[in-house]
Design a protein around this motif. Structure first.
Motif, PDB file in Angstrom:
ATOM      1  N   THR A  24       0.830  -1.209   0.000  1.00 52.86           N
ATOM      2  CA  THR A  24       0.000   0.000   0.000  1.00 52.86           C
ATOM      3  C   THR A  24       0.867   1.264   0.000  1.00 52.86           C
ATOM      4  O   THR A  24       1.995   1.254   0.488  1.00 52.86           O
ATOM      5  N   ALA A  29      -3.045   9.741  -1.597  1.00 54.55           N
ATOM      6  CA  ALA A  29      -4.429   9.887  -1.146  1.00 54.55           C
ATOM      7  C   ALA A  29      -4.530  10.768   0.099  1.00 54.55           C
ATOM      8  O   ALA A  29      -5.615  11.226   0.453  1.00 54.55           O
ATOM      9  N   PHE A  33      -7.899  12.894   1.440  1.00 51.89           N
ATOM     10  CA  PHE A  33      -8.579  12.621   2.703  1.00 51.89           C
ATOM     11  C   PHE A  33      -8.456  13.789   3.673  1.00 51.89           C
ATOM     12  O   PHE A  33      -9.367  14.053   4.446  1.00 51.89           O
ATOM     13  N   LEU A  62      -8.711   0.683   3.600  1.00 53.26           N
ATOM     14  CA  LEU A  62      -8.998   0.838   2.174  1.00 53.26           C
ATOM     15  C   LEU A  62      -8.535  -0.361   1.368  1.00 53.26           C
ATOM     16  O   LEU A  62      -9.221  -0.798   0.441  1.00 53.26           O
ATOM     17  N   LYS A  65     -10.879  -3.644   1.051  1.00 51.24           N
ATOM     18  CA  LYS A  65     -12.130  -3.681   0.292  1.00 51.24           C
ATOM     19  C   LYS A  65     -11.843  -3.518  -1.198  1.00 51.24           C
ATOM     20  O   LYS A  65     -11.159  -2.572  -1.589  1.00 51.24           O
ATOM     21  N   LYS A  67     -13.531  -2.310  -3.597  1.00 48.64           N
ATOM     22  CA  LYS A  67     -13.960  -1.028  -4.181  1.00 48.64           C
ATOM     23  C   LYS A  67     -13.018   0.119  -3.856  1.00 48.64           C
ATOM     24  O   LYS A  67     -12.989   1.109  -4.562  1.00 48.64           O
ATOM     25  N   THR A  68     -12.239   0.013  -2.790  1.00 48.08           N
ATOM     26  CA  THR A  68     -11.357   1.119  -2.395  1.00 48.08           C
ATOM     27  C   THR A  68      -9.865   0.761  -2.457  1.00 48.08           C
ATOM     28  O   THR A  68      -9.024   1.636  -2.285  1.00 48.08           O
ATOM     29  N   VAL A  71      -7.213   2.845  -4.428  1.00 51.09           N
ATOM     30  CA  VAL A  71      -6.806   4.152  -3.921  1.00 51.09           C
ATOM     31  C   VAL A  71      -5.417   4.067  -3.295  1.00 51.09           C
ATOM     32  O   VAL A  71      -4.654   5.026  -3.349  1.00 51.09           O
ATOM     33  N   THR A  75      -3.972  -3.013  -7.927  1.00 53.97           N
ATOM     34  CA  THR A  75      -4.811  -4.186  -7.677  1.00 53.97           C
ATOM     35  C   THR A  75      -4.670  -5.204  -8.804  1.00 53.97           C
ATOM     36  O   THR A  75      -4.309  -4.864  -9.931  1.00 53.97           O
ATOM     37  N   HIS A 103      -1.579   1.749  -9.450  1.00 57.15           N
ATOM     38  CA  HIS A 103      -1.437   2.884  -8.532  1.00 57.15           C
ATOM     39  C   HIS A 103      -0.429   3.855  -9.144  1.00 57.15           C
ATOM     40  O   HIS A 103       0.531   3.427  -9.798  1.00 57.15           O
ATOM     41  N   SER A 166      -8.035   8.452 -11.342  1.00 55.14           N
ATOM     42  CA  SER A 166      -8.182   7.008 -11.212  1.00 55.14           C
ATOM     43  C   SER A 166      -6.987   6.347 -11.895  1.00 55.14           C
ATOM     44  O   SER A 166      -6.422   6.900 -12.826  1.00 55.14           O
TER      45      SER A 166
END
Length: 182
Positions: A24, A29, A33, A62, A65, A67-68, A71, A75, A103, A166
């Protein structure tokens, strides 16, 4: 001498990819945030206001999941697996399509290199089959983002920060080479 089937070889390769998620990266990000910190109450407000301390916790949340996850890391999704079409014959090859959402800290070349290292099998060929590259950064020159940041909505757009879009994505095709003795 044992022959490994094409399906067995490729199954092992994609299993290795699935069980080895990318690391990660919360850095890019963090600003987004931070801008949203004023919109939260309770524990989330505390977390967002103190990203200097809680960034690893947020990254873990994050990344957990689907869907996140994009970020905070590149993936990997295994989307297609093809091989034999007869019940009584071993296929000579097997093919899998792997989708990567990249990423901004990674590149197509670094993702392919990492996949090769993780798969670690000379009988699996990796090639890029499709590619969609987005701009690595976009200016958020819109009124909604300006309001979130507390900038006057009629203020100079150059004062707005750069945020990352994105991720780019690509599909790689993994194909087994003809079966070799092991």
């Amino acid at each position: 001498m044992v022959l490994q089937s094409a399906i067995g070889t490729l199954s092992r390769a994609v299993s290795r990819l699935e069980s080895s998620p990318f690391p990660t990266h919360i850095g890019m990000a963090r600003e987004m945030f931070g801008a949203l910190a004023g919109g939260y109450n309770g524990p989330m407000a505390l977390l967002m206001a103190n990203l200097w301390l809680f960034a690893p916790v947020l990254a873990r949340i994050l990344a957990a999941k689907p869907k996140t996850a994009a970020v905070v890391r590149t993936t990997t999704a295994l989307t297609i697996f093809r091989s034999g079409d007869k019940e009584n014959a071993l296929p000579a090859t097997a093919t899998a399509i792997v989708n990567h959402r990249i990423h901004p800290n990674d590149s197509v070349a670094s993702v392919i290199a990492r996949d090769r290292k993780i798969i670690n099998d000379p009988n699996v060929k990796i090639e890029v089959s499709s590619l969609r590259l987005d701009s690595s950064a976009n200016r958020c020159a819109n009124l909604a983002y300006a309001a979130l940041r507390g900038h006057p909505v009629d203020g100079p757009q150059r004062s707005l920060p750069t945020v990352h879009s994105s991720p780019a994505s690509f599909h790689s095709r993994l194909t087994t080479l003809p079966a070799a003795p092991r």
